[in-house]
Write a protein that holds these residues in place. Structure first.
Motif, PDB file in Angstrom:
ATOM      1  N   ARG A  42      52.891   5.924 -37.936  1.00 39.45           N
ATOM      2  CA  ARG A  42      51.857   6.390 -36.999  1.00 39.45           C
ATOM      3  C   ARG A  42      52.040   5.806 -35.610  1.00 39.45           C
ATOM      4  O   ARG A  42      51.868   6.502 -34.596  1.00 39.45           O
ATOM      5  CB  ARG A  42      50.468   6.003 -37.550  1.00 39.45           C
ATOM      6  N   HIS A  43      52.415   4.518 -35.533  1.00 46.08           N
ATOM      7  CA  HIS A  43      52.465   3.843 -34.243  1.00 46.08           C
ATOM      8  C   HIS A  43      53.882   3.630 -33.714  1.00 46.08           C
ATOM      9  O   HIS A  43      54.058   2.975 -32.685  1.00 46.08           O
ATOM     10  CB  HIS A  43      51.727   2.503 -34.327  1.00 46.08           C
ATOM     11  N   GLY A  44      54.872   4.168 -34.414  1.00 49.74           N
ATOM     12  CA  GLY A  44      56.241   4.024 -33.934  1.00 49.74           C
ATOM     13  C   GLY A  44      56.741   2.596 -34.015  1.00 49.74           C
ATOM     14  O   GLY A  44      57.595   2.179 -33.230  1.00 49.74           O
ATOM     15  N   GLY A  45      56.209   1.854 -34.956  1.00 51.55           N
ATOM     16  CA  GLY A  45      56.572   0.446 -35.121  1.00 51.55           C
ATOM     17  C   GLY A  45      55.345  -0.353 -35.508  1.00 51.55           C
ATOM     18  O   GLY A  45      54.283   0.212 -35.781  1.00 51.55           O
ATOM     19  N   ARG A  46      55.481  -1.655 -35.560  1.00 49.30           N
ATOM     20  CA  ARG A  46      54.351  -2.513 -35.896  1.00 49.30           C
ATOM     21  C   ARG A  46      53.305  -2.511 -34.789  1.00 49.30           C
ATOM     22  O   ARG A  46      53.617  -2.291 -33.616  1.00 49.30           O
ATOM     23  CB  ARG A  46      54.824  -3.949 -36.146  1.00 49.30           C
ATOM     24  N   VAL A  47      52.077  -2.773 -35.165  1.00 48.80           N
ATOM     25  CA  VAL A  47      50.988  -2.901 -34.203  1.00 48.80           C
ATOM     26  C   VAL A  47      51.088  -4.283 -33.553  1.00 48.80           C
ATOM     27  O   VAL A  47      51.206  -5.294 -34.242  1.00 48.80           O
ATOM     28  CB  VAL A  47      49.620  -2.734 -34.899  1.00 48.80           C
ATOM     29  N   HIS A  48      51.036  -4.325 -32.233  1.00 52.68           N
ATOM     30  CA  HIS A  48      51.167  -5.588 -31.506  1.00 52.68           C
ATOM     31  C   HIS A  48      49.934  -5.926 -30.676  1.00 52.68           C
ATOM     32  O   HIS A  48      49.959  -6.870 -29.878  1.00 52.68           O
ATOM     33  CB  HIS A  48      52.397  -5.557 -30.606  1.00 52.68           C
ATOM     34  N   GLY A  49      48.879  -5.149 -30.841  1.00 50.36           N
ATOM     35  CA  GLY A  49      47.664  -5.411 -30.070  1.00 50.36           C
ATOM     36  C   GLY A  49      46.602  -4.384 -30.404  1.00 50.36           C
ATOM     37  O   GLY A  49      46.603  -3.789 -31.487  1.00 50.36           O
ATOM     38  N   ILE A  50      45.707  -4.160 -29.476  1.00 50.96           N
ATOM     39  CA  ILE A  50      44.618  -3.197 -29.676  1.00 50.96           C
ATOM     40  C   ILE A  50      45.163  -1.779 -29.536  1.00 50.96           C
ATOM     41  O   ILE A  50      45.831  -1.460 -28.557  1.00 50.96           O
ATOM     42  CB  ILE A  50      43.495  -3.459 -28.657  1.00 50.96           C
ATOM     43  N   VAL A  51      44.868  -0.946 -30.522  1.00 53.26           N
ATOM     44  CA  VAL A  51      45.333   0.434 -30.501  1.00 53.26           C
ATOM     45  C   VAL A  51      44.154   1.387 -30.667  1.00 53.26           C
ATOM     46  O   VAL A  51      43.040   0.984 -31.021  1.00 53.26           O
ATOM     47  CB  VAL A  51      46.380   0.703 -31.608  1.00 53.26           C
ATOM     48  N   GLY A  52      44.427   2.658 -30.437  1.00 60.17           N
ATOM     49  CA  GLY A  52      43.384   3.672 -30.531  1.00 60.17           C
ATOM     50  C   GLY A  52      43.174   4.154 -31.956  1.00 60.17           C
ATOM     51  O   GLY A  52      43.836   3.691 -32.900  1.00 60.17           O
ATOM     52  N   PRO A  53      42.255   5.109 -32.142  1.00 56.37           N
ATOM     53  CA  PRO A  53      41.957   5.643 -33.477  1.00 56.37           C
ATOM     54  C   PRO A  53      43.185   6.268 -34.139  1.00 56.37           C
ATOM     55  O   PRO A  53      44.053   6.816 -33.455  1.00 56.37           O
ATOM     56  CB  PRO A  53      40.883   6.700 -33.206  1.00 56.37           C
ATOM     57  N   TRP A  54      43.233   6.188 -35.431  1.00 54.97           N
ATOM     58  CA  TRP A  54      44.349   6.733 -36.198  1.00 54.97           C
ATOM     59  C   TRP A  54      44.545   8.213 -35.903  1.00 54.97           C
ATOM     60  O   TRP A  54      45.659   8.698 -35.759  1.00 54.97           O
ATOM     61  CB  TRP A  54      44.087   6.518 -37.683  1.00 54.97           C
ATOM     62  N   GLY A  71      38.961   1.600 -33.571  1.00 56.76           N
ATOM     63  CA  GLY A  71      40.041   1.421 -32.615  1.00 56.76           C
ATOM     64  C   GLY A  71      39.502   1.203 -31.212  1.00 56.76           C
ATOM     65  O   GLY A  71      38.282   1.122 -30.990  1.00 56.76           O
ATOM     66  N   ASP A  72      40.424   1.056 -30.262  1.00 52.39           N
ATOM     67  CA  ASP A  72      40.060   0.855 -28.856  1.00 52.39           C
ATOM     68  C   ASP A  72      39.227  -0.411 -28.655  1.00 52.39           C
ATOM     69  O   ASP A  72      38.414  -0.486 -27.727  1.00 52.39           O
ATOM     70  CB  ASP A  72      39.313   2.075 -28.302  1.00 52.39           C
ATOM     71  N   GLY A  73      39.385  -1.395 -29.551  1.00 48.86           N
ATOM     72  CA  GLY A  73      38.666  -2.654 -29.401  1.00 48.86           C
ATOM     73  C   GLY A  73      37.289  -2.692 -30.024  1.00 48.86           C
ATOM     74  O   GLY A  73      36.514  -3.605 -29.747  1.00 48.86           O
TER      75      GLY A  73
END
Length: 386
Positions: A42-54, A71-73
């Motif tokens: 989904r994210h093109g790799g590991r999550v490294h911080g705050i991301v948006g809704p799936w 998401g979005d904090g």
């Protein structure tokens, strides 16, 4: 000059714990329920911080998450329940028990509208919390069950454990007291290994507040107080975690270590028939994995929480617990400022005010404990005077 563990103040540890938990919660929310492989896709790799809704802009209608803006904090119910428990402490200003849940936590959930970030609206917290937390209201407000027995029959999950950090903080540096108080409080919510996890998590947070505490000492304390399957699961995960210093290599081995104790099964969204039922042989997945990630991350907040987030499954609760422990170990400075700022603004919450309130209450309770202890000592001296 760098602050050392031995010089961190109570206020700093409480602030770090609560902010660390909330930020972990917000980071894990948008990928909750998915596998590490799905997260990468989904994210093109590991999550490294705050991301948006799936599901991006379709979050309002997309299943299975609708209508929550994860998401979005945005914080989730983990932090909503944590802050609700802090408000109970602020009202009672003493140790809590199952009756405190009935007398104060339930009214907080059903009578006081608050801003709910995932709903983007002001609503009753009851309208956001999961079914396992709605159970509290059903059993105590409508069913008038004995609070000490209300948790019996509820699904056994991490619902009680996820918001027990304040109990560990009120009992800072006294893990056995934290364990006992959390087990009492959680009896209104959970039974079996769900209630046990609440006690062990509170003890872990308390142990993290000890001067000189380390990730290893926190896990040692957790193992010392834990019982049955919870103890076995933490031990199994900790043994595997000791072999890794990078969450990337630890993701699959940690899941394999906890799998024999987890009742949900390999597909998180399709639980097994035996899922979340009482057992002395099993454990919730979230607490052992959270402690495992604390070990893998070496107590570093960013590495620890990102490991918890990228683990997937119930990763908002895993990251909440892991973030709480590391925050208590290292204080508020451990949590990346940009993450904390984004979460506070996006969720429209003050992350510092609850911490300041709980720190003040903790000091009051400690003074009361001292008075009670001295009264006991005086009475005991009279009883044993020859």
């Amino acid at each position: 000059m760098t602050t050392t563990l031995a010089t961190l103040t109570l206020d700093d540890r409480i602030t770090g714990c609560l902010i660390g938990a909330a930020v972990g919660d917000a980071l894990g929310g948008p990928v909750e329920g998915y596998s590490p492989e799905q997260i990468v896709e989904r994210h093109g790799g590991r999550v490294h911080g705050i991301v948006g809704p799936w599901h991006g802009d379709a979050w309002r209608t997309a299943r299975p998450l609708a209508p929550y803006h994860k998401g979005d904090g945005h914080i989730t119910d983990d932090t909503l329940m944590t802050q609700a428990l802090i408000r109970v402490y602020a009202t009672v200003r003493d140790h809590l028990d199952a009756f405190s849940v009935a007398d104060h936590l339930v009214p907080d959930l059903i009578a006081h509208p608050r801003w709910i970030p995932e709903l983007e609206a002001e609503a009753l917290p009851l309208q956001r919390v999961f079914l396992a937390e709605k159970w509290i209201v059903t059993r105590l407000h409508y069913g008038h069950n004995d609070p000490r027995e209300a948790g019996v029959g509820n699904i056994v999950n991490c619902g009680a454990a996820m918001y027990m950090a304040p109990v560990g903080l009120v009992n800072a540096a006294h893990p056995t007291a934290a364990y006992a108080e959390a087990v009492d409080i959680a009896s209104a919510h959970q039974s079996s290994y769900g209630r046990e996890a609440a006690g062990v998590f509170a003890a872990a947070v308390s142990a993290a507040c000890l001067p000189g505490a380390t990730p290893a000492s926190v896990v040692e304390t957790a193992l010392a107080v834990a019982k049955d399957g919870t103890q076995a699961a933490i031990e199994a995960v900790a043994e595997v975690a000791a072999e890794h210093s990078d969450f990337e290599s630890a993701l699959v081995p940690l899941r394999a270590a906890v799998a024999p104790f987890d009742t949900v099964g390999p597909d998180y969204r399709s639980p097994s028939l035996a899922a979340r039922r009482p057992s002395r042989l099993h454990s919730i997945e979230e607490l052992p994995i959270a402690l495992g990630m604390v070990l893998v991350g070496g107590g570093d907040y960013r590495r620890t929480v990102l490991g918890a987030v990228n683990y997937g499954r119930d990763c908002d609760s895993i990251a909440t617990m892991a973030g709480a422990v590391v925050g208590a170990l290292h204080g508020a400075s451990a949590v990346p400022v940009d993450w904390a700022k984004t979460v506070a603004e996006a969720s429209r919450i003050d992350l510092h005010a609850p911490a300041a309130e709980l720190a003040a209450v903790t000091r009051e309770i400690f003074a009361l404990d001292g008075e009670r202890r001295r009264a006991h000592e005086a009475a005991f001296a009279r009883l044993t005077r020859s």
